[in-house]
Every structure is written in C-alpha cells, then in structure tokens.
Design a protein around this motif. Structure first.
Motif, mmCIF file in Angstrom:
data_model
loop_
_atom_site.group_PDB
_atom_site.id
_atom_site.type_symbol
_atom_site.label_atom_id
_atom_site.label_comp_id
_atom_site.label_asym_id
_atom_site.label_seq_id
_atom_site.Cartn_x
_atom_site.Cartn_y
_atom_site.Cartn_z
ATOM 1 N N ASN A 54 78.513 61.342 19.511
ATOM 2 C CA ASN A 54 77.393 62.341 19.013
ATOM 3 C C ASN A 54 76.401 61.803 18.450
ATOM 4 O O ASN A 54 75.257 62.447 17.946
ATOM 5 N N ARG A 55 76.250 60.501 18.072
ATOM 6 C CA ARG A 55 75.106 59.750 17.361
ATOM 7 C C ARG A 55 74.847 58.497 17.863
ATOM 8 O O ARG A 55 75.775 58.124 18.700
ATOM 9 N N PRO A 56 73.727 57.869 17.492
ATOM 10 C CA PRO A 56 73.505 56.717 18.030
ATOM 11 C C PRO A 56 74.650 55.646 18.094
ATOM 12 O O PRO A 56 75.347 55.354 16.909
ATOM 13 N N VAL A 57 74.901 54.782 19.156
ATOM 14 C CA VAL A 57 75.992 53.916 19.306
ATOM 15 C C VAL A 57 75.489 52.378 18.561
ATOM 16 O O VAL A 57 74.630 51.801 19.158
ATOM 17 N N ASP A 58 75.929 51.978 17.609
ATOM 18 C CA ASP A 58 75.248 50.909 16.953
ATOM 19 C C ASP A 58 75.851 49.521 17.196
ATOM 20 O O ASP A 58 75.116 48.444 17.074
ATOM 21 N N VAL B 241 67.760 50.136 22.390
ATOM 22 C CA VAL B 241 69.149 49.449 22.600
ATOM 23 C C VAL B 241 69.530 48.817 21.313
ATOM 24 O O VAL B 241 69.011 47.957 20.766
ATOM 25 N N LYS B 242 70.844 49.124 20.879
ATOM 26 C CA LYS B 242 71.372 48.746 19.723
ATOM 27 C C LYS B 242 72.322 47.522 19.527
ATOM 28 O O LYS B 242 72.488 46.957 18.711
ATOM 29 N N SER B 243 73.199 47.425 20.705
ATOM 30 C CA SER B 243 74.172 46.183 20.795
ATOM 31 C C SER B 243 74.331 45.993 22.199
ATOM 32 O O SER B 243 74.371 46.707 23.324
ATOM 33 N N LEU C 17 77.645 50.309 31.316
ATOM 34 C CA LEU C 17 78.690 49.545 31.553
ATOM 35 C C LEU C 17 77.989 48.982 32.937
ATOM 36 O O LEU C 17 77.710 49.363 33.667
ATOM 37 N N TRP C 18 77.592 47.516 33.013
ATOM 38 C CA TRP C 18 76.697 46.825 33.904
ATOM 39 C C TRP C 18 77.698 45.763 34.649
ATOM 40 O O TRP C 18 78.363 45.054 34.031
ATOM 41 N N SER D 291 76.030 47.798 27.135
ATOM 42 C CA SER D 291 74.839 48.038 26.229
ATOM 43 C C SER D 291 74.917 49.188 25.622
ATOM 44 O O SER D 291 75.382 50.415 26.098
ATOM 45 N N SER D 292 74.828 49.514 24.197
ATOM 46 C CA SER D 292 74.681 50.641 23.464
ATOM 47 C C SER D 292 73.303 51.070 23.008
ATOM 48 O O SER D 292 72.661 49.974 22.766
ATOM 49 N N SER D 293 73.159 52.375 22.730
ATOM 50 C CA SER D 293 71.770 52.950 22.476
ATOM 51 C C SER D 293 71.828 53.783 21.560
ATOM 52 O O SER D 293 72.808 54.597 20.874
#
Length: 355
Positions: free
Chosen positions: A175-179, A130-132, A153-154, A144-146
């Motif tokens: 298409n890549r990790p969401v930072d 989990v990145k952000s 979305l929670w 939450s992004s990962s």
C-alpha cells in the motif's frame, strides 16, 4: 566585528558554526577509510570482482576500479538521452555479457552492456520512481520495485543475445512505495515505506505470496540476508533480525544500510558506521561526511558509499579500532565572521520591514 562578506548576511551564528564544523570534519576525514572521491552523491552500489558500479545523483552510473585511488572515467550514459538520477543498480552475468541494470527517477529500468557501456534496453511499465533492483540467476529473472507500490518480475532469458526482457508479473500487494528487495534461497522479501515486509516464494517464473513479517514503525531502507535469517534496517532507528525472538539493534538515528558478516555492520543518517556484537555496539566509525547509503563486502574489506560522494575501503581492524577524527580549533576569522546577537536582531527587523 561586522562581516563584509555578503554571502554571510543571511546566516545566523548557528548556521555559520555548523558550516565551520562541517568544513573541519571534511578536512579531518580526507584520508580516513582510504577514500575514492566521485563527482556526485552515491545512492547505490554493487561490486563485481575488483570493480564497483555506482548509481549516482549526477545523472550517471559509474564503473570504478577499487584497486586505485582515483576512479576510472567510464560512465553509463546514452548519447541521445538526458538521463535522470539513478536510484539503484544491479548486475547479471550471461554466457556472453555482463549486464548492468539501473533504476531511475524517470520510472524506467535501463539495461547496459557493463563492459562497453552500450545501452541495450529501456524497460517501461512502472508509474513512478524505480527504487530497488534484484537479479535472480536461475531462472534468469529481474525484480524491480517502485514508488508506484508495485514489484515487477521480468524474464531475462536470452537478454544480451537478441531477446527483449519481458514483464511476467506485476505484484500489487503493498500500500506504500516499495523501497527494497532481498532474496534467500527461494524466498523473496519486499519492504515498503510504511515498514511492512512481505515474503514470497519463487515458483517457476512467478512469485507466490507467503506471509507478512513483523513490521517496523516506518520506512525500511535496506534488507540483507545472513545464515541467521533476514536483517532489516529502518528509518525508525533500528536494525532487526527477523527471528523469534527478534534481535534489535538500537541506533541514535535512521539506519540506511546493513551488512551481516562475522559482525553486523550498519551505516546511518548520522554519517557513522557501527559494528555490532549481538545487540551490543562495539565500535563507532567516523569518516563519512554525509549519510551512508550502502555497505558491501569486497574480499577482506568493507566498502561504504555515501551521499558525500566517496567510496571508502575499510579493513575489519580499521572498523574495530577506528582512527579518531582530529578537529582543529576554530580560528579567529571563523569567530569574527559569525553574526552577533545585535546583528541578528537588525536582520530580523530588516526582514520584518520588507514584509
């Protein structure tokens, strides 16, 4: 002179010189920026009132009183769980609780009672780090992004009063990790490790895709909003105001974080804070001894966090008129401990023989 310190036998002169320079900088920066020293690398930071909450590499999220010189001892740990590194952190206020959210290497989001330190929930679903994290107050939502390339979305409706968080939506457009994530009004921005920035619109309790914004050349490390629009900081050595035409702030190294105030303030991989007037850098502030990971406003001060394990508290005067670091000259012992060229050749021959 040949060294008798076995810890130095496999270090070159350049290694020893770099280490000595680092030690001198740490000593020179001891009091710069009114530091609060913590016990591990600080990866993310949020502030509530006079309290900072830190996400750290040392398997802990921490609560820190910004008015004192030494940090409080309150940390967020579970008695029954060995916690991983926390990458990111966020806060949400309910009618009865202050909730702390931490996102971690173990692919989970944890929900804590920020006052008592009790672990309330562990949210699962992501398939990688989990990145952000981003909290939306109305309606009560958490994003939450990962590294799994998704944004979740929670629903936070009733959380803290007996209701479990519920995953409402999983976005798979990257298409890549969401930072990183940011919000401006009803607009939500997401950015990934390829430099792609996407805009969404909040519609009820769902996100609707709007458009892609102009991209960076590589990973976006931070997003921040101001009255002028969206700022993005990137590993491509730039910070950009996403307007037309764009405002571009060029840096000598990767930009890790950005804080838009009356001036734009950036923190970089090169350990320096920079203050900008338009596209002109008007101040370079030294003091941290590792990459700067977060910048936050606190009253009339700016709080900076770093991988050097410190929070530093700066007035705008200190940022605009920085105190230069005073380095002592290398002493004789430093010079004598470095390997000579002959010793380096002997070491290379030794390693070759061993092979």
């Amino acid at each position: 002179m040949q060294t008798t310190d076995t810890g130095l036998l496999f270090q070159t002169s350049a290694d020893l010189a770099s280490s000595a320079s680092r030690e001198r900088k740490v000593k020179a920066a001891e009091k710069i920026g009114n530091p609060i020293r913590l016990s591990s690398k600080i990866l993310d930071l949020c502030i509530h009132g006079d309290t900072a909450f830190t996400a750290e590499s040392g398997w802990i999220a921490r609560k820190v009183d910004l008015n004192v010189r030494a940090h409080s001892e309150m940390g967020y740990r579970s008695a029954n769980v060995s916690l991983p590194t926390h990458n990111c952190i966020a806060l949400a206020e309910t009618s009865t609780h202050l909730l702390l959210f931490t996102g971690s290497w173990d692919k989970t989001v944890r929900v804590w009672d920020a006052e008592s330190g009790s672990l309330l929930y562990t949210l699962t679903g992501h398939m990688d780090f989990v990145k952000s994290l981003l909290v939306i107050s109305s309606p009560p939502l958490l994003l939450s992004s990962s590294s799994d390339r998704t944004v979740r979305l929670w629903s936070l409706q009733g959380v803290g009063n007996g209701s479990d968080p519920l995953c409402l939506q999983t976005i798979k457009d990257h298409n890549r990790p969401v930072d990183c994530l940011a919000r401006q009004g009803t607009a939500i921005f997401t950015a990934d490790s390829m430099g792609v920035i996407k805009e969404y619109r909040i519609e009820g309790t769902a996100l609707q895709y709007v458009r892609d914004l102009p991209s960076h050349e590589t990973s976006v490390s931070d997003l921040a909003v101001s009255e002028e629009g969206l700022w993005s900081a990137s590993v491509d050595h730039s910070a950009v105001l996403q307007t037309s035409p764009k405002t571009v702030l060029h840096h000598p190294s990767a930009v890790k974080c950005i804080l838009p105030l009356d001036h734009i303030i950036t923190g970089s991989d090169d350990e320096d804070i920079r203050v900008w007037d338009g596209e002109r850098c008007i101040s370079v502030v030294s003091g941290h001894c590792d990459a700067i990971t977060a910048l936050r406003a606190w009253g009339g001060l700016v709080i900076s966090a770093s991988l050097d394990g410190t929070l530093r508290r700066w007035s705008m005067k200190e940022l605009l008129q920085p105190t230069p670091l005073s380095f002592e000259e290398r002493d004789t012992q430093d010079l004598e401990s470095a390997m000579t060229e002959e010793e380096e050749r002997e070491l290379e021959d030794l390693l070759t023989d061993d092979e």
